[in-house]
Scaffold this motif. Sequence first.
Motif, PDB file in Angstrom:
ATOM      1  N   SER A 114      62.735  30.253  55.860  1.00  0.00           N
ATOM      2  CA  SER A 114      62.830  31.442  56.912  1.00  0.00           C
ATOM      3  C   SER A 114      63.471  32.849  56.461  1.00  0.00           C
ATOM      4  N   ILE A 134      53.925  41.640  55.653  1.00  0.00           N
ATOM      5  CA  ILE A 134      53.701  40.124  56.144  1.00  0.00           C
ATOM      6  C   ILE A 134      52.471  39.632  56.571  1.00  0.00           C
ATOM      7  N   SER A 136      50.151  36.752  58.097  1.00  0.00           N
ATOM      8  CA  SER A 136      50.572  35.462  59.281  1.00  0.00           C
ATOM      9  C   SER A 136      49.299  34.845  59.350  1.00  0.00           C
ATOM     10  N   LYS A 193      50.343  42.268  59.301  1.00  0.00           N
ATOM     11  CA  LYS A 193      51.209  42.989  60.114  1.00  0.00           C
ATOM     12  C   LYS A 193      51.231  44.654  59.437  1.00  0.00           C
ATOM     13  N   HIS A 250      65.091  39.224  54.473  1.00  0.00           N
ATOM     14  CA  HIS A 250      64.558  39.721  55.847  1.00  0.00           C
ATOM     15  C   HIS A 250      64.224  38.465  56.418  1.00  0.00           C
ATOM     16  N   LYS A 257      61.260  35.645  58.262  1.00  0.00           N
ATOM     17  CA  LYS A 257      59.967  35.252  58.750  1.00  0.00           C
ATOM     18  C   LYS A 257      60.122  33.923  59.547  1.00  0.00           C
ATOM     19  N   GLU A 317      54.205  32.661  58.333  1.00  0.00           N
ATOM     20  CA  GLU A 317      54.239  34.010  57.784  1.00  0.00           C
ATOM     21  C   GLU A 317      54.696  33.988  56.449  1.00  0.00           C
ATOM     22  N   TYR A 318      53.671  34.882  55.558  1.00  0.00           N
ATOM     23  CA  TYR A 318      54.201  34.960  54.145  1.00  0.00           C
ATOM     24  C   TYR A 318      54.174  36.332  53.734  1.00  0.00           C
ATOM     25  N   PRO A 319      55.135  36.693  52.803  1.00  0.00           N
ATOM     26  CA  PRO A 319      55.534  37.859  52.355  1.00  0.00           C
ATOM     27  C   PRO A 319      54.583  38.465  51.128  1.00  0.00           C
TER      28      PRO A 319
END
Length: 356
Positions: A90, A102, A104, A110, A119, A121, A126-128
């Motif tokens: 997370s 991000i 998603s 986004k 941060h 997520k 969601e994946y950075p």
Amino acid sequence: RRADGLPCSRRRRKWSPTPGLKVVMPVQRATRRALALARRELSTMRDRLNDLGAQMGGSGGGGPSMPSGGGSAATAVATLAGAGVLAYNSFFTVQGGERAVIWSRVAGVKDSVFGEGMHLKVPLIEYPVHFDVRTRPRNVQSLTGSKDLQMVNITLRVLSKPSIDDLAFIYKRLGHDYDDRVLPSIVNEVTKAVVAGYNASELLTKREQVSQEIRHRLVRRSADFRIVLEDVSITHLSFSSEYTAAVEAKQVAQQDAERARYVVEKAMQEKKSIIVKAEGEAKAAELVGKAIQNNPGFIKLRKIETAKEIAATVSRAQARVFLNSDSLLLNMLGNESLAGDDVTKAPNAKGGYFSK
């Protein structure tokens, strides 16, 4: 069936969902898939932990069996492990000199940009996506033609970085290799357009002006792709071998012409100096003649000055030389003495006169 025994055709009614469901159903499907995937991973982890607890509870096949409360304990451990995995997934961390956007499974990329630090997520949804926002150098070489149709090989060094507020746009349109896709094309285009407005000689004499014009055009052109250019400079500028040889020959000819002009001017100056020197000697001779004519003692004065110079030279010499008056130029007029040509009369003690 029909009367002849053949099956009758069935018409399938097409299902047309309501307009509101067209947008909601893909989101619900993605959410259900993510939840089902999470449940499968938790059940798989729970089964593995149960197997591990069973192996630790009994030794071999004939050992004591696991207590009745072991299953619930294994389930609790599995639940805690799954919760820990979800909690760990997370969070994500953005390193120094980087930014992240991000992606998603539900909403796509986004627009929010995350700075350095940790941060939150949504796990498994969601994946950075990390971007390096530090300034990076790049050398771009371009072969183009000048205004007088001379081929010019020019190399530019470009310092660029992505626009931090537009990372989502860059990721959706260009990707991580945005500089490889954009910079070579726009640099070549702008360079060819600018160099075509100058002659080959102007590219050398107005190099700073050419560099500034290329920079201004590149900054405006790269802004369309959300790329920031911090500096643009010309690092190398060369022409064809034929043009270089022609320029060198021209310079050699100019140097030869300058040298010939210098030789002519030198001869003129030497001529003027000789004339001036001759006029000076003639004037000096005229003045000396007038001086001798008006005052015969001028020769005697010159004889004394010459004798003094000779005597000084002989006195400074290491060898001792004995000279008579003729060698000292004291008797330049023959037997005449320094006293003069006329008989010098002087009274003596006897009342007479003496002469040489």
